[in-house]
Design a protein around this motif. Structure first.
Motif, PDB file in Angstrom:
ATOM      1  N   SER A 143     -18.905  75.824  17.304  1.00  0.00           N
ATOM      2  CA  SER A 143     -19.592  76.285  16.095  1.00  0.00           C
ATOM      3  C   SER A 143     -18.623  76.453  14.929  1.00  0.00           C
ATOM      4  O   SER A 143     -19.027  76.385  13.768  1.00  0.00           O
ATOM      5  N   GLU A 144     -17.357  76.686  15.241  1.00  0.00           N
ATOM      6  CA  GLU A 144     -16.323  76.792  14.209  1.00  0.00           C
ATOM      7  C   GLU A 144     -15.821  75.422  13.756  1.00  0.00           C
ATOM      8  O   GLU A 144     -15.056  75.323  12.800  1.00  0.00           O
ATOM      9  N   GLY A 145     -16.211  74.357  14.484  1.00  0.00           N
ATOM     10  CA  GLY A 145     -15.724  73.024  14.151  1.00  0.00           C
ATOM     11  C   GLY A 145     -14.257  72.842  14.464  1.00  0.00           C
ATOM     12  O   GLY A 145     -13.551  72.080  13.793  1.00  0.00           O
ATOM     13  N   GLN A 146     -13.779  73.526  15.516  1.00  0.00           N
ATOM     14  CA  GLN A 146     -12.364  73.516  15.860  1.00  0.00           C
ATOM     15  C   GLN A 146     -12.144  72.911  17.239  1.00  0.00           C
ATOM     16  O   GLN A 146     -13.057  72.800  18.056  1.00  0.00           O
ATOM     17  N   LEU A 147     -10.894  72.548  17.495  1.00  0.00           N
ATOM     18  CA  LEU A 147     -10.428  72.156  18.817  1.00  0.00           C
ATOM     19  C   LEU A 147      -9.357  73.152  19.250  1.00  0.00           C
ATOM     20  O   LEU A 147      -8.701  73.764  18.416  1.00  0.00           O
ATOM     21  N   ALA A 148      -9.186  73.319  20.536  1.00  0.00           N
ATOM     22  CA  ALA A 148      -8.165  74.229  21.063  1.00  0.00           C
ATOM     23  C   ALA A 148      -7.336  73.487  22.103  1.00  0.00           C
ATOM     24  O   ALA A 148      -7.819  72.558  22.753  1.00  0.00           O
ATOM     25  N   SER A 149      -6.095  73.921  22.267  1.00  0.00           N
ATOM     26  CA  SER A 149      -5.215  73.264  23.235  1.00  0.00           C
ATOM     27  C   SER A 149      -4.559  74.253  24.190  1.00  0.00           C
ATOM     28  O   SER A 149      -3.666  73.881  24.939  1.00  0.00           O
ATOM     29  N   CYS A 150      -4.975  75.515  24.144  1.00  0.00           N
ATOM     30  CA  CYS A 150      -4.382  76.507  25.039  1.00  0.00           C
ATOM     31  C   CYS A 150      -5.448  77.488  25.508  1.00  0.00           C
ATOM     32  O   CYS A 150      -6.339  77.871  24.730  1.00  0.00           O
ATOM     33  N   TYR A 201     -11.830  93.407  42.118  1.00  0.00           N
ATOM     34  CA  TYR A 201     -11.591  93.128  40.707  1.00  0.00           C
ATOM     35  C   TYR A 201     -12.706  93.723  39.840  1.00  0.00           C
ATOM     36  O   TYR A 201     -13.896  93.645  40.169  1.00  0.00           O
ATOM     37  N   ALA A 202     -12.289  94.297  38.712  1.00  0.00           N
ATOM     38  CA  ALA A 202     -13.219  94.990  37.819  1.00  0.00           C
ATOM     39  C   ALA A 202     -13.469  94.243  36.519  1.00  0.00           C
ATOM     40  O   ALA A 202     -14.449  94.530  35.820  1.00  0.00           O
ATOM     41  N   LYS A 203     -12.607  93.270  36.195  1.00  0.00           N
ATOM     42  CA  LYS A 203     -12.743  92.594  34.907  1.00  0.00           C
ATOM     43  C   LYS A 203     -12.049  91.244  34.958  1.00  0.00           C
ATOM     44  O   LYS A 203     -11.066  91.066  35.663  1.00  0.00           O
ATOM     45  N   ALA A 204     -12.559  90.306  34.176  1.00  0.00           N
ATOM     46  CA  ALA A 204     -11.926  88.997  34.017  1.00  0.00           C
ATOM     47  C   ALA A 204     -12.231  88.513  32.610  1.00  0.00           C
ATOM     48  O   ALA A 204     -13.136  89.019  31.937  1.00  0.00           O
ATOM     49  N   GLY A 205     -11.489  87.529  32.176  1.00  0.00           N
ATOM     50  CA  GLY A 205     -11.748  87.005  30.842  1.00  0.00           C
ATOM     51  C   GLY A 205     -10.867  85.824  30.524  1.00  0.00           C
ATOM     52  O   GLY A 205      -9.937  85.495  31.267  1.00  0.00           O
ATOM     53  N   ILE A 206     -11.184  85.179  29.410  1.00  0.00           N
ATOM     54  CA  ILE A 206     -10.397  84.040  28.941  1.00  0.00           C
ATOM     55  C   ILE A 206     -10.195  84.164  27.437  1.00  0.00           C
ATOM     56  O   ILE A 206     -10.981  84.819  26.730  1.00  0.00           O
ATOM     57  N   VAL A 207      -9.130  83.529  26.957  1.00  0.00           N
ATOM     58  CA  VAL A 207      -8.814  83.508  25.526  1.00  0.00           C
ATOM     59  C   VAL A 207      -8.423  82.089  25.151  1.00  0.00           C
ATOM     60  O   VAL A 207      -7.525  81.512  25.760  1.00  0.00           O
ATOM     61  N   LEU A 208      -9.093  81.536  24.146  1.00  0.00           N
ATOM     62  CA  LEU A 208      -8.737  80.226  23.616  1.00  0.00           C
ATOM     63  C   LEU A 208      -7.853  80.407  22.392  1.00  0.00           C
ATOM     64  O   LEU A 208      -8.085  81.296  21.568  1.00  0.00           O
ATOM     65  N   SER A 209      -6.854  79.543  22.251  1.00  0.00           N
ATOM     66  CA  SER A 209      -5.937  79.661  21.116  1.00  0.00           C
ATOM     67  C   SER A 209      -5.366  78.286  20.773  1.00  0.00           C
ATOM     68  O   SER A 209      -5.741  77.284  21.371  1.00  0.00           O
ATOM     69  N   GLN A 210      -4.439  78.298  19.801  1.00  0.00           N
ATOM     70  CA  GLN A 210      -3.811  77.074  19.293  1.00  0.00           C
ATOM     71  C   GLN A 210      -4.882  76.103  18.785  1.00  0.00           C
ATOM     72  O   GLN A 210      -5.049  74.996  19.297  1.00  0.00           O
ATOM     73  N   PHE A 211      -5.602  76.540  17.751  1.00  0.00           N
ATOM     74  CA  PHE A 211      -6.693  75.753  17.202  1.00  0.00           C
ATOM     75  C   PHE A 211      -6.184  74.705  16.215  1.00  0.00           C
ATOM     76  O   PHE A 211      -5.130  74.854  15.592  1.00  0.00           O
ATOM     77  N   CYS A 212      -6.969  73.670  16.063  1.00  0.00           N
ATOM     78  CA  CYS A 212      -6.695  72.650  15.048  1.00  0.00           C
ATOM     79  C   CYS A 212      -7.999  71.963  14.688  1.00  0.00           C
ATOM     80  O   CYS A 212      -8.989  72.036  15.422  1.00  0.00           O
ATOM     81  N   SER A 213      -7.998  71.299  13.562  1.00  0.00           N
ATOM     82  CA  SER A 213      -9.177  70.557  13.119  1.00  0.00           C
ATOM     83  C   SER A 213      -9.256  69.228  13.860  1.00  0.00           C
ATOM     84  O   SER A 213      -8.221  68.641  14.187  1.00  0.00           O
ATOM     85  N   PRO A 214     -10.457  68.738  14.136  1.00  0.00           N
ATOM     86  CA  PRO A 214     -10.572  67.440  14.809  1.00  0.00           C
ATOM     87  C   PRO A 214      -9.935  66.294  14.034  1.00  0.00           C
ATOM     88  O   PRO A 214      -9.651  65.238  14.607  1.00  0.00           O
TER      89      PRO A 214
END
Length: 284
Positions: A143-150, A201-214
């Protein structure tokens, strides 16, 4: 829901709507009398942008409520703290100092994390949760129009357990992507590295980062060939889920009903985003 003539007053009204049941969930102090009554009841630490550290210093100066901050000498506030505190006091007085942003800055990271409603003890349960969180984050990424690599994936037990455990794995993609399948594969590989059996386990999650434009990243000559029609497929999935509800189309690993889902017995009404829960007003 709260509204006011400035951003700070709107924030104060919103907090009052959530705190005081007699308000009926809607607060709008548009006249001076109601505004000053609200600020007189509100502790200064509840003012948007103040917090506990600043409020401790303000209490020493005799600033106990939001009304005290509004009436305090503005030049003294600027000398003692900073210009933002002075602007906050002016906003409480009805003078607009913080402009509304017309365009939102692109996100630098996107996170999807939840505490489990019940403890998860199996790798399969964690795989389901992580895949679900990745899917939700990738929807936001597209929805942000971004790509991520990490991608970072983490799991943790409660810190109050006798032997708490918490670990994070960082997973890099060879080519920036917005394809949910790429990130699910990376997240599950990272999860496999950090999972240790025997914990609840009580919690889990993910984080996307290192964004760039297509259109702004340098492709790698030796990178693997991207999946065919991946953008079109992800677009169809997003459109279907937006029309028929989240999870209408999903990866096979994502459960239709998650046993580990976060408890929401006291979830607030969504009358600002859901027409079915819209507040009705009777006019006489």
């Amino acid at each position: 829901m709260g509204f006011g003539t400035t951003k700070t007053l709107a924030k104060a009204a919103n907090r009052a709507a959530k705190t005081y049941r007699k308000t009926g969930g809607v607060v709008g102090p548009l006249d001076d009398v109601r505004r000053d009554r609200l600020l007189g009841l509100m502790p200064v630490e509840d003012v948007w942008g103040v917090g506990r550290k600043l409020s401790a210093q303000m209490n020493v100066m005799g600033i106990i409520t939001a009304r005290d901050l509004q009436q305090f000498d503005h030049k003294t506030l600027r000398r003692s703290f900073n210009v933002n505190v002075e602007k906050t006091a002016l906003e409480l007085a009805g003078v607009s100092c913080f402009r509304f942003e017309e365009s939102v800055e692109p996100k630098q990271t996107i996170a999807s994390t939840r505490s489990f409603g019940v403890r998860v003890t199996t790798l399969e349960g964690l795989r389901e949760a992580v895949a679900t969180y990745v899917s939700r984050a990738c929807v936001k990424l597209r929805s942000e129009g971004q790509l991520a690599s990490c991608l970072q994936v983490f799991i943790q037990t409660s810190r109050f357990d006798d032997h708490p455990y918490s670990r994070t794995a960082i997973c890099g993609l060879e080519v920036p992507s917005a394809d949910t399948r790429d990130f699910v594969a990376a997240a599950l590989a990272g999860l496999q590295r950090i999972y240790v059996p025997g914990y609840r386990y009580a919690k889990a999650g993910i984080v996307l980062s290192q964004f760039c434009s297509p259109h702004s990243y340098q492709s790698d000559l030796f990178a693997p060939t991207p999946r065919r029609n991946a953008d079109a497929l992800m677009g169809v999935i997003d459109q279907v889920n937006a029309r028929y509800g989240r999870g209408s189309l999903r990866l096979a690993l994502e459960p239709p009903v998650a046993q580990w889902a976060m408890k929401r017995d006291y979830l607030s009404a969504s009358f600002t985003t859901d027409f079915n829960q819209l507040k009705s007003v009777k006019c006489q």
